[in-house]
Structure formats: C-alpha cells, structure tokens
Design an enzyme around this catalytic site. Structure first.
Site, mmCIF file in Angstrom:
data_model
loop_
_atom_site.group_PDB
_atom_site.id
_atom_site.type_symbol
_atom_site.label_atom_id
_atom_site.label_comp_id
_atom_site.label_asym_id
_atom_site.label_seq_id
_atom_site.Cartn_x
_atom_site.Cartn_y
_atom_site.Cartn_z
ATOM 1 C CG ASP A 45 -1.788 1.192 1.328
ATOM 2 O OD1 ASP A 45 -1.273 2.310 1.579
ATOM 3 O OD2 ASP A 45 -3.004 1.049 1.157
ATOM 4 C CE1 TYR A 50 0.646 7.907 2.352
ATOM 5 C CE2 TYR A 50 1.196 5.658 1.797
ATOM 6 C CZ TYR A 50 0.355 6.566 2.395
ATOM 7 O OH TYR A 50 -0.764 6.128 3.045
ATOM 8 C CE LYS A 75 -3.873 4.625 0.784
ATOM 9 N NZ LYS A 75 -2.469 4.225 0.713
ATOM 10 C CG HIS A 108 -4.471 9.828 0.400
ATOM 11 N ND1 HIS A 108 -3.194 9.571 0.010
ATOM 12 C CD2 HIS A 108 -4.520 9.510 1.699
ATOM 13 C CE1 HIS A 108 -2.497 9.127 1.042
ATOM 14 N NE2 HIS A 108 -3.290 9.087 2.077
#
Length: 118
Positions: A45, A50, A75, A108
């Site tokens: 994930d 990120y 996401k 997200h």
C-alpha cells in the site's frame, strides 16, 4: 507467511494483511518493501502523497514475483480528483510503479468542498 485473502464484491480477492509505506523515504523504499515481500507480504500500500511509488516499483521488479501474486494499492493525491486529472495522475503512478495496472486506486480522502461538492 501465507496471507488470508478476503473476497470483494467484484469476485476478486485482496490479501487481508498489507504492508504500508507511509513515511518510508523513497531511497529506502526498495529495500524495505523487498524485505516485506521476502517475508511473505503480497499486498503493498502506497500513495502519490508518500512520494515513494518509484521505490515500491523497483522492489516489485526486483522481487521476481509473478504480478498475479501481488496486490498493489496506491492513492490519488488530493489535488487531482477531477476526472481528467485523475486519469493523468493514475498514468503517472503506473509509470513510477512500473506497472500496467494497480489492483486498487483510492481517493486518498474526499474533499467535496474543493470541487463544488462534485
């Protein structure tokens, strides 16, 4: 480690246990995800937010695991919810991940006030 898979409404399954890479710097992500895959994780994930999708992609490629054994979630960054921007953003994620598809692409988190409630 054999991870139990949970059935989804569309007939596919998702590994019940996943490995998230929030706060893992991109330069370390390949090794961290590689270790997770080595010990048996099959669901990774990540997220555009990120900034480590490329490291995830390098780890997936290096693992030598068949794509059908892996489940990859990423996401959508919150500034790209509009349809055309979401499509382009997904394409960029696929490039960074080195994949032709992800198994799960999530918003997200919803921001309806940013897009006039749409």
């Amino acid at each position: 480690m054999k991870t139990h898979r949970v059935p989804l409404n569309d007939g596919t399954t998702i590994p019940q246990l996943g490995f998230g890479v929030l706060f893992v710097p991109d330069g370390e992500t390949e090794d961290v995800v590689g270790t997770a895959l080595d010990v048996g994780y099959r669901h990774i994930d990540t997220a555009q937010l990120y900034h480590n999708e490329a490291g995830v992609g390098r780890a997936l490629a290096r693992s030598g695991l068949p794509r059908e054994e892996l489940y990859v979630t990423t996401k959508l960054h919150n500034g790209y919810h509009e349809p055309a921007r979401a499509t382009a953003s997904l394409s960029e994620s696929l490039d960074r991940l080195g994949l032709d598809h992800v198994d799960l692409f999530l918003i997200h988190w919803p921001l309806p006030t940013l897009y006039n409630g749409d």
